[in-house]
Design a protein around this motif. Sequence first.
Motif, short mmCIF file in Angstrom:
data_model
loop_
_atom_site.label_atom_id
_atom_site.label_comp_id
_atom_site.label_asym_id
_atom_site.label_seq_id
_atom_site.Cartn_x
_atom_site.Cartn_y
_atom_site.Cartn_z
N ARG A 164 59.72 -81.21 17.89
CA ARG A 164 59.57 -80.62 16.56
C ARG A 164 58.45 -79.58 16.53
N ARG A 165 57.35 -79.86 17.25
CA ARG A 165 56.21 -78.92 17.24
C ARG A 165 56.41 -77.75 18.19
N ALA A 166 57.37 -77.87 19.10
CA ALA A 166 57.52 -76.85 20.14
C ALA A 166 58.12 -75.56 19.57
N LYS A 167 57.47 -74.43 19.81
CA LYS A 167 58.01 -73.14 19.37
C LYS A 167 58.87 -72.54 20.48
N PHE A 168 58.39 -72.61 21.70
CA PHE A 168 59.23 -72.12 22.78
C PHE A 168 59.02 -72.94 24.06
N MET A 169 59.98 -72.82 24.96
CA MET A 169 59.89 -73.49 26.26
C MET A 169 60.06 -72.44 27.34
N ILE A 170 59.32 -72.61 28.44
CA ILE A 170 59.44 -71.66 29.55
C ILE A 170 60.25 -72.29 30.68
N LEU A 171 61.26 -71.56 31.12
CA LEU A 171 62.05 -71.96 32.28
C LEU A 171 61.92 -70.84 33.32
N ASN A 172 62.08 -71.19 34.59
CA ASN A 172 61.89 -70.20 35.66
C ASN A 172 62.72 -70.61 36.88
N TYR A 173 63.93 -70.03 36.96
CA TYR A 173 64.82 -70.29 38.10
C TYR A 173 65.46 -69.00 38.56
N PRO A 174 65.41 -68.70 39.86
CA PRO A 174 64.70 -69.38 40.94
C PRO A 174 63.21 -69.52 40.64
N ASN A 175 62.63 -70.64 41.11
CA ASN A 175 61.32 -71.06 40.65
C ASN A 175 60.20 -70.74 41.63
N ASN A 176 59.09 -70.32 41.07
CA ASN A 176 57.82 -70.24 41.77
C ASN A 176 56.94 -71.31 41.12
N PRO A 177 56.39 -72.27 41.84
CA PRO A 177 56.25 -72.38 43.29
C PRO A 177 57.34 -73.19 43.99
N LEU A 178 58.30 -73.76 43.28
CA LEU A 178 59.17 -74.78 43.88
C LEU A 178 60.30 -74.21 44.73
N ALA A 179 60.60 -72.91 44.55
CA ALA A 179 61.74 -72.28 45.23
C ALA A 179 63.05 -72.97 44.86
N ALA A 180 63.06 -73.71 43.75
CA ALA A 180 64.27 -74.40 43.29
C ALA A 180 65.14 -73.42 42.49
N THR A 181 66.44 -73.74 42.43
CA THR A 181 67.36 -72.91 41.65
C THR A 181 68.05 -73.77 40.60
N ALA A 182 68.67 -73.10 39.62
CA ALA A 182 69.40 -73.82 38.57
C ALA A 182 70.79 -73.21 38.45
N ASP A 183 71.80 -74.06 38.19
CA ASP A 183 73.15 -73.52 38.04
C ASP A 183 73.49 -73.36 36.56
N ARG A 184 74.70 -72.85 36.30
CA ARG A 184 75.11 -72.57 34.92
C ARG A 184 75.14 -73.83 34.07
N ASP A 185 75.52 -74.97 34.67
CA ASP A 185 75.54 -76.22 33.91
C ASP A 185 74.17 -76.53 33.31
N PHE A 186 73.15 -76.35 34.13
CA PHE A 186 71.81 -76.62 33.63
C PHE A 186 71.47 -75.69 32.46
N PHE A 187 71.77 -74.39 32.63
CA PHE A 187 71.45 -73.44 31.56
C PHE A 187 72.23 -73.75 30.28
N GLU A 188 73.49 -74.20 30.43
CA GLU A 188 74.27 -74.59 29.25
C GLU A 188 73.60 -75.75 28.52
N HIS A 189 73.15 -76.70 29.30
CA HIS A 189 72.47 -77.87 28.77
C HIS A 189 71.18 -77.44 28.05
N ALA A 190 70.43 -76.54 28.66
CA ALA A 190 69.17 -76.06 28.08
C ALA A 190 69.43 -75.34 26.76
N VAL A 191 70.48 -74.52 26.73
CA VAL A 191 70.80 -73.76 25.51
C VAL A 191 71.17 -74.72 24.39
N ARG A 192 71.95 -75.75 24.72
CA ARG A 192 72.32 -76.75 23.70
C ARG A 192 71.07 -77.46 23.16
#
Length: 392
Positions: A164-192
């Motif tokens: 409720r208090r959160a105004k925005f969230m930061i996502l970063n994929y491909p990620n620094n420092p983790l070098a991890a990636t995210a697929d479309r399913d994850f982004f769909e989930h995040a948008v929802r």
Amino acid sequence: MKPSKRLQSLSSAIFTEMAQRKRVVENRGTKVIDLGIGSPDHPPAPHIIEALVSAVQNPANYRYPTTEGSNSFREAVADWYEHRFAVKLDPQQEVHALMGSQDGLAHMAQAWIDPGDLVLVPDPGYPIYAAGVVIAGGDMYPMPLLNENDFLPDFSQIPDDVARRAKFMILNYPNNPLAATADRDFFEHAVRYAKDNDILIVHDLAYSELAFDGYRPPSILEIDGAKEVAIEFNSLSKSFNMAGCRIAYVVGRAELIKPLSIIKSNIDYGVFLAIQEAAISAIRMDISGSYPNRVAELYQKRRDVLLDGLAEIGWVIGKPKATMFVWARIPEGYSSAEFAYTLLEQVGVVVIPGNAFGEKGEGFVRIALVEEEEVLKEVVTRIASSGLIQRK
Ligand SMILES: *Cc1c(COP(=O)(O)O)cnc(C)c1O
């Protein structure tokens, strides 16, 4: 006389400590190999430098630029987004130039956060995410990025009052420092999740072009309905080796990028027009295919040389699909800092302890692929002869 209290919460003790220890080891005569800072070590392609040189000679380029960027820069970015992601953007309303993504990320919290507001930041995360919130006097809620969740945030773990208090969230994929990636399913989930909780998503796509083995990182704006809740930062720093030029951009719905634009128009007058011309050349040549972007190939080869070499001596690290980093689990018996200090003392190699990027980075180090293959082979040789890694 005393500077502000927030300065203390800004300086990362670990980065300072590593720099100091590096100097001590160098003073002993050791040739230190620095795989710490993620700064591209190659220059931009020749046509980009030529575009910059000729733009520097044009007297018209010396007036104040505008905060939002020249029309031709914003048109080039919009065309590139359509070419690369099939995402349509209005160059006038939905593209805004930045003096590096760092500039945009640093000023986001100033544009969106009032006292008591909160930002969801990844842990581990790129340092400016947290620093921007600290500078703006906002509160932060770390989203743990854990190995067992493929280094993706688990939104179901975020308490309702925090959401409720959160105004925005930061996502970063491909990620620094983790070098991890995210697929479309994850982004769909995040948008929802963002829609359900009325939270703006700020996606940092700095490594969109540094991907390997045929992998092509998506833009979050490819997701249906994403434009309602998400904006995206991208930068020419890594994709085109233009880090020193300080040029990047934010894209998204006009109402969502406007607050950042207002803050910036009070602070700066935009990016030197000659730099924008060089960026246009980089983007246009990439779209036309007449100068294919080969920056990723360089890092892919380095990744293979380093990780194949380390695997042979018993340090097995999974190969990342993108970025210029390797996120390596450290041998048992060390903290991240202890291992990084030992590597520096005994091997003369600088890496960054994972917890420099947040608490959840403990147990890992970040290795930047910013030296040539020969030097990375030397790193493997040095580690092998140090006996630091025990073959299991
Ligand atoms: C390098 C990097 C950037 C790019 O910063 P610029 O200010 O555009 O040079 C942004 N985000 C992350 C995660 C990075 O690693």
